[in-house]
Structure formats: structure tokens, C-alpha cells
Scaffold this motif. Structure first.
Motif, short mmCIF file in Angstrom:
data_model
loop_
_atom_site.label_atom_id
_atom_site.label_comp_id
_atom_site.label_asym_id
_atom_site.label_seq_id
_atom_site.Cartn_x
_atom_site.Cartn_y
_atom_site.Cartn_z
N LYS A 1 0.86 -1.36 -0.07
CA LYS A 1 0.10 -0.04 -0.05
C LYS A 1 0.82 1.33 0.13
O LYS A 1 1.75 1.25 0.35
CB LYS A 1 -0.89 0.06 1.39
CG LYS A 1 -1.88 -1.13 1.35
CD LYS A 1 -2.84 -1.10 0.44
CE LYS A 1 -4.27 -1.93 0.68
NZ LYS A 1 -4.23 -3.36 0.83
N THR A 2 0.40 2.14 -0.53
CA THR A 2 1.10 3.49 -0.48
C THR A 2 1.06 4.20 0.64
O THR A 2 0.20 3.96 1.61
CB THR A 2 0.67 4.37 -1.81
OG1 THR A 2 -0.82 4.91 -1.40
CG2 THR A 2 0.49 3.94 -3.16
N TYR A 3 1.86 4.89 0.65
CA TYR A 3 1.92 6.05 2.12
C TYR A 3 0.62 6.78 2.05
O TYR A 3 0.17 6.94 3.55
CB TYR A 3 3.29 7.01 2.02
CG TYR A 3 4.35 6.71 2.66
CD1 TYR A 3 4.91 5.30 2.33
CD2 TYR A 3 5.18 7.53 3.51
CE1 TYR A 3 6.15 4.70 2.91
CE2 TYR A 3 6.43 7.11 3.97
CZ TYR A 3 6.92 5.63 3.47
OH TYR A 3 7.96 5.41 3.99
N HIS A 4 0.08 7.29 1.12
CA HIS A 4 -1.19 8.09 1.28
C HIS A 4 -2.12 7.27 1.67
O HIS A 4 -2.96 7.46 2.40
CB HIS A 4 -1.39 8.72 -0.23
CG HIS A 4 -2.66 9.34 -0.17
ND1 HIS A 4 -2.92 10.58 0.17
CD2 HIS A 4 -3.75 9.27 -0.88
CE1 HIS A 4 -4.19 10.99 0.18
NE2 HIS A 4 -4.69 10.27 -0.48
N LYS A 5 -2.36 5.97 1.15
CA LYS A 5 -3.29 5.28 1.39
C LYS A 5 -3.53 4.86 2.87
O LYS A 5 -4.19 4.98 3.69
CB LYS A 5 -3.36 3.90 0.40
CG LYS A 5 -4.47 2.68 0.74
CD LYS A 5 -5.46 2.88 -0.03
CE LYS A 5 -6.65 1.96 0.04
NZ LYS A 5 -7.67 2.01 -0.42
N GLU B 1 -1.81 6.35 5.27
CA GLU B 1 -1.93 7.71 6.04
C GLU B 1 -3.69 7.84 6.25
O GLU B 1 -4.02 8.13 7.25
CB GLU B 1 -1.43 8.84 5.58
CG GLU B 1 -1.57 10.31 6.36
CD GLU B 1 -0.73 11.14 5.52
OE1 GLU B 1 -0.21 12.11 6.29
OE2 GLU B 1 -0.35 11.12 4.47
N THR B 2 -4.47 7.82 5.08
CA THR B 2 -5.79 7.88 4.80
C THR B 2 -6.48 6.82 6.00
O THR B 2 -7.24 7.33 6.63
CB THR B 2 -6.17 7.93 3.69
OG1 THR B 2 -5.51 8.78 2.85
CG2 THR B 2 -7.54 8.11 3.59
N GLU B 3 -6.04 5.81 5.85
CA GLU B 3 -7.00 4.56 6.44
C GLU B 3 -6.42 4.56 7.97
O GLU B 3 -7.39 4.07 8.71
CB GLU B 3 -6.63 3.22 5.71
CG GLU B 3 -7.22 3.08 4.29
CD GLU B 3 -7.37 1.81 3.77
OE1 GLU B 3 -7.05 0.88 4.46
OE2 GLU B 3 -7.48 1.66 2.46
N SER C 1 0.99 9.20 10.99
CA SER C 1 1.88 10.20 10.37
C SER C 1 2.81 9.47 9.16
O SER C 1 2.97 8.58 9.32
CB SER C 1 2.60 11.08 11.47
OG SER C 1 3.57 10.17 12.01
N THR C 2 3.34 10.54 8.28
CA THR C 2 4.37 9.85 7.41
C THR C 2 5.65 9.53 8.19
O THR C 2 6.27 8.52 7.87
CB THR C 2 4.53 10.77 6.17
OG1 THR C 2 5.14 11.99 6.75
CG2 THR C 2 3.43 11.10 5.45
N SER D 1 7.13 5.84 7.90
CA SER D 1 8.76 5.89 7.67
C SER D 1 9.53 5.12 8.58
O SER D 1 10.25 4.31 8.23
CB SER D 1 9.39 7.20 7.42
OG SER D 1 8.80 7.94 6.41
#
Length: 106
Positions: A57-61, A63-65, A69-70, A74
Motif C-alpha cells: 500500500k502507498t503512504y497516502h493510502k 495515512e488515510t486509512e 503520520s508519514t 517511515s
């Protein structure tokens, strides 16, 4: 391991106490007494982030779910890539247990 700096009688006692828990109910009760709700949520969130990273999964996905925090994402990714493989071990065991429960339910 980073945690080796903390190794000692008190940490051994904590880990032995966790290992002594017999089921989910005992774990809920123990952690309710041991930690704040925010601390427990943070630990659960990190494990979920690790699971999602493993699935690509992407960082954005993530973070959203999860609301992580990024920086948290990380850090978990760094542990997955350069850590002790403990996330992998735990997640694989959880997956095996889930598969076993599914088979028994058939």
C-alpha cells in the motif's frame, strides 16, 4: 537491537508477563491496566501500518486509512527493511492463525 540498551530485570518481567497471557480477554485486561488508550492505539496502529506496507500500500493510502503520520509510516518501513524481522514474524504468524481458524470453521 536498539532495545538491548534497556535489557534488564524490569523489561524481562514485562515481556514474561505478556507471554503469560492466555487469551485476548486477558490481553485486553492487562494492557488496559498497563498503558493509556493512546499508547495502545499507537502500538496497534504501527502493526497495521506494517501489514499495509507489506501488502504494498502507498503512504497516502496508509495515512488515510490509519491516521498514521508519514514519520510513523517511515519508521515502520525502516524497521521492515532494516530491523529484526519481528514485524514479518508476527504478521506471518497472525496470518497463519487466521488461515487455520478459517479452515476449522469450514
Amino acid at each position: 537491537m536498539q532495545i538491548d540498551k534497556l535489557r534488564g530485570k524490569e523489561l524481562d518481567q514485562l515481556f514474561k508477563a505478556i507471554l503469560s497471557l492466555k487469551d485476548l480477554d486477558e490481553a485486553y485486561r492487562f494492557f488496559d491496566d498497563l498503558a493509556t488508550v493512546n499508547e495502545i492505539q499507537s502500538l496497534a496502529q504501527r502493526l497495521e501500518v506494517a501489514r499495509m506496507l507489506r501488502e504494498g500500500k502507498t503512504y497516502h493510502k496508509i495515512e488515510t486509512e490509519t491516521g498514521a503520520s508519514t514519520a510513523t509510516i517511515s519508521r515502520v518501513k525502516r524497521c521492515l527493511n532494516y530491523g529484526n524481522d519481528a514485524y514479518e514474524m508476527a504478521l506471518e504468524r497472525l496470518k497463519e492463525e487466521e488461515n487455520s481458524e478459517r479452515e476449522q470453521a469450514k
